[in-house]
Write a protein that holds these residues in place. Structure first.
Motif: not given
Length: 337
Positions: A150-157, A218-226, A228-233, A245-247
């Motif tokens: 993934g562009a910014d990494g993927t959380r395994m935990q 502005m007219d393409i898909d946004p970067y949102v928090a997946g 297991k990450g920090i906003p999810d915490f 739902e993406s990790d």
């Protein structure tokens, strides 16, 4: 806010606490993101790549050790402005390898592995270590995470807040200011407990949220928090569900999908950097209120939009201010059942 209280607390407690602190025993060896680091003495100079490490060092009273900073999202808090003004900003975003080593640091503190890592845009850890410059990578960005997916990494935990406390404790040990680190961590833990308690008794079982960080256009898909990450915490800590739902740390997801999920709250990042068009919070707000898909989302129609500093969405001291801001905003709304 919290950072102001941290400074006040540390000034009040530092002298008696320091009298009882056990000094660091050098040479000091510690494990950092699967790499052993050895220090013969407290570093006399440091460069930071990432605002999180910069503000941690300021909060630990180590601003005089900083000789260069980089990778900024928001302006520095006012209580650190005077010391920050004395430190050269090597770059607003990623600095060059040459700019960092040109400051001859005895330590480089790195917030994100994609800056300094196997595919680091600044360089690899090996490149720095070959020059006998140790690199301290924030555990929050390597423990339980694969930064090659993934562009910014993927959380395994799931992200653990303990990794933030660990960074503070280890940096304090490296620089031989352990009492300051303990004081800072105690203040952060108390702040977190206060935010959780502020929503006690509020039914959040049907409450959900979406974090929108930015968009490459502005007219393409946004970067949102997946997940297991920090906003999810942050959301899970307060009892709120993340609709993504993406990790992946910050996946791109289409607005049609997000609108269908219909989150109770939209949390959008405010930042001072301008790498992408949607870094501008006013452009985010305009888009949400005028786009034919987003303007019909319940959160937009009912003005359940929370503006949060981008740095408060990351593993930093500002994370605790961010949780406090979220809790305060949620507490003021009558929520749908």
């Amino acid at each position: 806010m919290l950072l102001h209280r941290v400074v006040t607390l540390m000034v009040t407690l530092a002298l008696p606490a320091l009298a009882h602190a056990t000094p660091t025993q050098y040479p000091l060896t510690l494990q950092n993101c699967a790499t052993p680091l050895t220090f013969e003495h407290a570093p006399k100079s440091a460069v930071t790549i990432g605002q999180a490490g910069t503000e941690m060092l300021y909060a630990l009273g180590l601003g005089d050790r900083l000789v260069g900073t980089s990778l900024w999202f928001n302006d520095v808090p006012v209580q650190y402005q005077a010391q920050n003004d004395k430190v050269e900003r090597l770059a607003d975003n990623d600095p060059s390898f040459e700019a960092v080593i040109g400051k001859r640091p005895e330590l480089v503190v790195v917030q994100l592995e994609w800056m300094v890592g196997p595919q680091g845009v600044v360089g690899t850890r090996e490149q720095f270590h070959e020059l006998k410059i140790p690199t301290y990578l924030m555990p929050s960005d390597c423990e339980g995470k694969d930064n090659l997916v993934g562009a910014d990494g993927t959380r395994m935990q799931p992200f653990s807040i303990d990794t933030v406390y660990k960074s503070i404790s280890q940096l304090a040990e490296i620089f031989d200011v352990q009492a300051r680190g303990e004081q800072l961590n105690n203040q952060l833990k108390a702040s977190l407990e206060k935010s959780i308690a502020s929503l006690k008794g509020k039914d959040l079982s049907a409450t959900s949220a979406l974090f929108w960080f930015s968009s490459a256009d502005m007219d393409i898909d946004p970067y949102v928090a997946g997940r297991k990450g920090i906003p999810d915490f942050m959301l899970n800590t307060l009892g709120v569900r993340n609709v993504v739902e993406s990790d992946e740390e910050w996946p791109t997801v289409g607005w049609e999908t997000l609108a269908k999920a219909n989150p109770t709250f939209l949390v959008i990042a405010r930042m001072d950097r301008r790498r992408f068009p949607a870094d501008d919070v006013e452009k985010k707000l305009e888009f949400l209120r005028t786009d034919p898909v987003t303007r019909n989302m319940d959160a937009v129609k009912n003005n359940r939009i929370i503006v949060l500093d981008a740095h408060g969405m990351q593993a930093s001291l500002r994370l605790f201010d961010g949780i406090e801001t979220l809790a305060t905003a949620i507490s003021r709304h009558d929520l749908p059942k």
